[in-house]
Design a protein around this motif. Structure first.
Motif, short mmCIF file in Angstrom:
data_model
loop_
_atom_site.label_atom_id
_atom_site.label_comp_id
_atom_site.label_asym_id
_atom_site.label_seq_id
_atom_site.Cartn_x
_atom_site.Cartn_y
_atom_site.Cartn_z
N ASN A 107 -7.70 12.79 -4.21
CA ASN A 107 -8.92 12.62 -3.41
C ASN A 107 -8.61 12.25 -1.96
OD1 ASN A 107 -10.80 13.15 -5.52
ND2 ASN A 107 -10.43 11.09 -6.35
N GLY A 108 -7.48 12.70 -1.46
CA GLY A 108 -7.16 12.46 -0.07
C GLY A 108 -6.06 11.42 0.13
N LEU A 109 -5.52 11.40 1.35
CA LEU A 109 -4.43 10.48 1.68
C LEU A 109 -4.87 9.03 1.54
CD1 LEU A 109 -1.61 9.89 2.72
CD2 LEU A 109 -2.46 10.24 5.05
N GLY A 110 -6.09 8.73 1.96
CA GLY A 110 -6.57 7.36 1.85
C GLY A 110 -6.60 6.89 0.40
N ASP A 111 -7.03 7.77 -0.49
CA ASP A 111 -7.05 7.43 -1.91
C ASP A 111 -5.65 7.20 -2.44
OD1 ASP A 111 -8.53 7.39 -4.60
OD2 ASP A 111 -7.05 8.98 -4.93
N ALA A 112 -4.69 8.03 -2.00
CA ALA A 112 -3.30 7.85 -2.43
C ALA A 112 -2.77 6.48 -2.00
CB ALA A 112 -2.43 8.96 -1.86
N VAL A 113 -3.06 6.08 -0.77
CA VAL A 113 -2.58 4.80 -0.26
C VAL A 113 -3.16 3.64 -1.07
CG1 VAL A 113 -2.58 3.25 1.74
CG2 VAL A 113 -2.16 5.70 2.05
N LEU A 114 -4.38 3.78 -1.53
CA LEU A 114 -4.98 2.71 -2.34
C LEU A 114 -4.17 2.42 -3.60
CD1 LEU A 114 -8.87 3.20 -2.22
CD2 LEU A 114 -7.58 1.13 -1.64
N TYR A 115 -3.47 3.41 -4.11
CA TYR A 115 -2.66 3.20 -5.31
C TYR A 115 -1.49 2.25 -5.06
CZ TYR A 115 -4.94 6.74 -8.20
OH TYR A 115 -5.85 7.44 -8.97
N ALA A 116 -1.17 1.99 -3.80
CA ALA A 116 -0.05 1.11 -3.47
C ALA A 116 -0.45 -0.35 -3.42
CB ALA A 116 0.54 1.52 -2.11
N ARG A 117 -1.71 -0.64 -3.60
CA ARG A 117 -2.22 -1.99 -3.35
C ARG A 117 -1.50 -3.05 -4.18
NH1 ARG A 117 -8.58 -3.53 -2.74
NH2 ARG A 117 -8.27 -5.58 -1.80
N LYS A 118 -1.36 -2.83 -5.48
CA LYS A 118 -0.73 -3.84 -6.33
C LYS A 118 0.74 -4.03 -5.99
CE LYS A 118 -3.76 -3.57 -10.39
NZ LYS A 118 -3.83 -3.30 -11.84
N HIS A 119 1.41 -2.96 -5.65
CA HIS A 119 2.84 -3.07 -5.33
C HIS A 119 3.05 -3.79 -4.00
CE1 HIS A 119 7.07 -1.80 -5.74
NE2 HIS A 119 7.05 -1.74 -4.42
N VAL A 120 2.24 -3.46 -3.03
CA VAL A 120 2.39 -4.03 -1.69
C VAL A 120 1.93 -5.48 -1.63
CG1 VAL A 120 1.55 -3.88 0.68
CG2 VAL A 120 2.27 -1.80 -0.51
N GLY A 121 0.81 -5.78 -2.31
CA GLY A 121 0.28 -7.14 -2.28
C GLY A 121 -0.34 -7.48 -0.93
N ASP A 122 -0.07 -8.66 -0.45
CA ASP A 122 -0.67 -9.16 0.79
C ASP A 122 0.29 -9.07 1.97
OD1 ASP A 122 -3.08 -9.79 -0.50
OD2 ASP A 122 -2.29 -11.74 -1.15
N GLU A 123 1.18 -8.10 1.94
CA GLU A 123 2.17 -7.96 3.00
C GLU A 123 1.98 -6.65 3.75
OE1 GLU A 123 4.27 -10.36 3.73
OE2 GLU A 123 3.58 -11.58 2.02
N PRO A 124 2.39 -6.60 5.01
CA PRO A 124 2.36 -5.33 5.74
C PRO A 124 3.38 -4.36 5.15
CG PRO A 124 3.51 -6.98 7.01
CD PRO A 124 2.93 -7.71 5.83
N PHE A 125 3.20 -3.08 5.40
CA PHE A 125 4.11 -2.10 4.83
C PHE A 125 4.22 -0.90 5.75
CE2 PHE A 125 -0.14 -1.11 3.46
CZ PHE A 125 -0.22 0.28 3.41
N ALA A 126 5.32 -0.18 5.60
CA ALA A 126 5.50 1.08 6.32
C ALA A 126 4.97 2.21 5.44
CB ALA A 126 6.97 1.31 6.64
N LEU A 127 4.39 3.20 6.08
CA LEU A 127 3.87 4.37 5.37
C LEU A 127 4.50 5.61 5.98
CD1 LEU A 127 1.73 5.44 3.28
CD2 LEU A 127 0.19 5.70 5.24
N LEU A 128 5.16 6.42 5.15
CA LEU A 128 5.83 7.63 5.62
C LEU A 128 5.35 8.80 4.76
CD1 LEU A 128 8.07 5.11 5.37
CD2 LEU A 128 9.55 6.80 6.45
N LEU A 129 4.81 9.82 5.38
CA LEU A 129 4.37 10.98 4.61
C LEU A 129 5.59 11.74 4.08
CD1 LEU A 129 1.31 12.40 6.55
CD2 LEU A 129 1.46 10.49 4.94
N GLY A 130 5.51 12.13 2.81
CA GLY A 130 6.67 12.69 2.14
C GLY A 130 7.00 14.12 2.50
N ASP A 131 6.18 14.77 3.32
CA ASP A 131 6.44 16.16 3.69
C ASP A 131 6.71 16.31 5.18
OD1 ASP A 131 3.93 15.66 4.66
OD2 ASP A 131 2.95 17.34 3.66
N THR A 132 7.08 15.21 5.83
CA THR A 132 7.35 15.24 7.27
C THR A 132 8.71 14.61 7.55
OG1 THR A 132 4.99 15.06 7.80
CG2 THR A 132 6.55 14.51 9.55
N ILE A 133 9.57 15.36 8.22
CA ILE A 133 10.90 14.87 8.59
C ILE A 133 10.91 14.53 10.07
CG2 ILE A 133 13.35 15.48 8.80
CD1 ILE A 133 12.93 17.46 6.50
N VAL A 134 11.45 13.36 10.41
CA VAL A 134 11.63 12.98 11.80
C VAL A 134 13.12 12.75 12.03
CG1 VAL A 134 11.12 11.33 13.64
CG2 VAL A 134 9.35 11.92 11.95
#
Length: 292
Positions: A107-134
């Motif tokens: 249901n979109g990138l925002g929905d995917a990020v919501l799945y990280a909530r329990k793992h991340v907890g109350d801390e900041p996190f880095a987000l890297l799209l898996g189909d983009t190379i820098v």
């Protein structure tokens, strides 16, 4: 603000690569001798982050297998005396603590990020799209983390793109352009996939972010946007403080077959191995002569 976790969404269908992505995740498309997502993981690790969460979906088991230990392969490489290849295979399995969670419905990138909530907890996190190379001298994520920690703000990597490409991106409306190319600057707003005429700038989000835990609350309070999907950009614009950091290096968005081919050619030409450069140049020259 200390960033110790990275989240890598990799749950999309990859429909623009069909039929090859019918049985193989887009993120596993090879660029030179590594799958795309391995470059992304290595970028996060180069930023000092070794706790990674990859958000997958149905049919993405190949990603988990790639980063898993392969006892049979290691045994064969060891038996054959192929020590260099053995080291490379073992490096993949030992690169970081990688966790996985499956996005049940796409249901979109925002929905995917919501799945990280329990793992991340109350801390900041880095987000890297898996189909983009820098590709850059210093990890793009490392620069974002340093900038975010320095100003206690959400940080988004931005790059100027051709105006005709603007409708394919989330675009920043910046408050000021007076800062140095190497410094971050405040962002007033974002617009997801605007028309060329309505775009506030041609500064596009490059698929690299550092986000505070508040993003999860804003995502929950955000209605579906473009395409009827939950857009991460719509949630980021609700955060109190967001800054942009100009991209350094080269970005390869493995979004279409043409993009993938260009990434392979350009990265091969920059490769350290002289024989590979020569071979690629010979192929390109032969193609040019044929086309001519």
């Amino acid at each position: 603000m200390e960033v110790t976790t990275a989240v890598i969404p990799a749950a999309g269908f990859g429909t623009r690569f069909l039929p090859v992505t019918k049985a193989q995740p887009k993120e596993m498309m090879p660029v030179l001798d590594k799958p795309t997502i391995q470059y992304v993981v290595e970028e996060a690790v180069a930023a000092g982050i070794d706790d990674l969460l990859i958000i997958t979906g149905r049919g993405k088991q190949a990603i988990e297998r790639h980063f898993d230990k392969s006892y049979e392969l290691e045994h064969e490489l060891r038996r054959s005396g192929k020590d260099e290849r053995l080291d490379r295979v073992q490096h993949i399995a030992d690169i970081a603590d990688i966790h996985y969670i499956r996005q049940k419905e796409r249901n979109g990138l925002g929905d995917a990020v919501l799945y990280a909530r329990k793992h991340v907890g109350d801390e900041p996190f880095a987000l890297l799209l898996g189909d983009t190379i820098v590709q850059s001298e210093r990890s793009c994520t490392a620069r974002l983390v340093e900038a975010a920690e320095g100003c206690e703000s959400a940080m988004v990597s931005l790059e100027e793109v051709p105006w005709e490409d603007v409708p394919a991106y989330g675009v920043a409306d910046i408050e000021s352009t007076a800062s140095s190319d190497r410094q971050s600057f405040p962002v007033a707003d974002f617009v997801e996939k605007p028309s060329q005429e309505a775009a506030p700038s041609n500064l596009a989000i490059t698929g690299r972010y550092v986000l505070p835990p508040e993003i999860f609350q804003t995502l929950e309070a955000t209605e579906p946007g473009v395409g009827g999907e939950l857009q991460l950009t719509d949630a980021i614009r609700k955060l109190d403080h967001v800054r942009g950091l100009p991209l350094e290096g080269d970005r390869f968005d493995i979004g279409t077959l043409i993009d993938w081919l260009e990434a392979n050619v350009e990265m091969a030409l920059e490769h350290d191995e002289g024989e590979m450069n020569t071979a690629v140049r010979d192929v390109l020259q032969a193609q040019l002569e044929t086309d001519g």
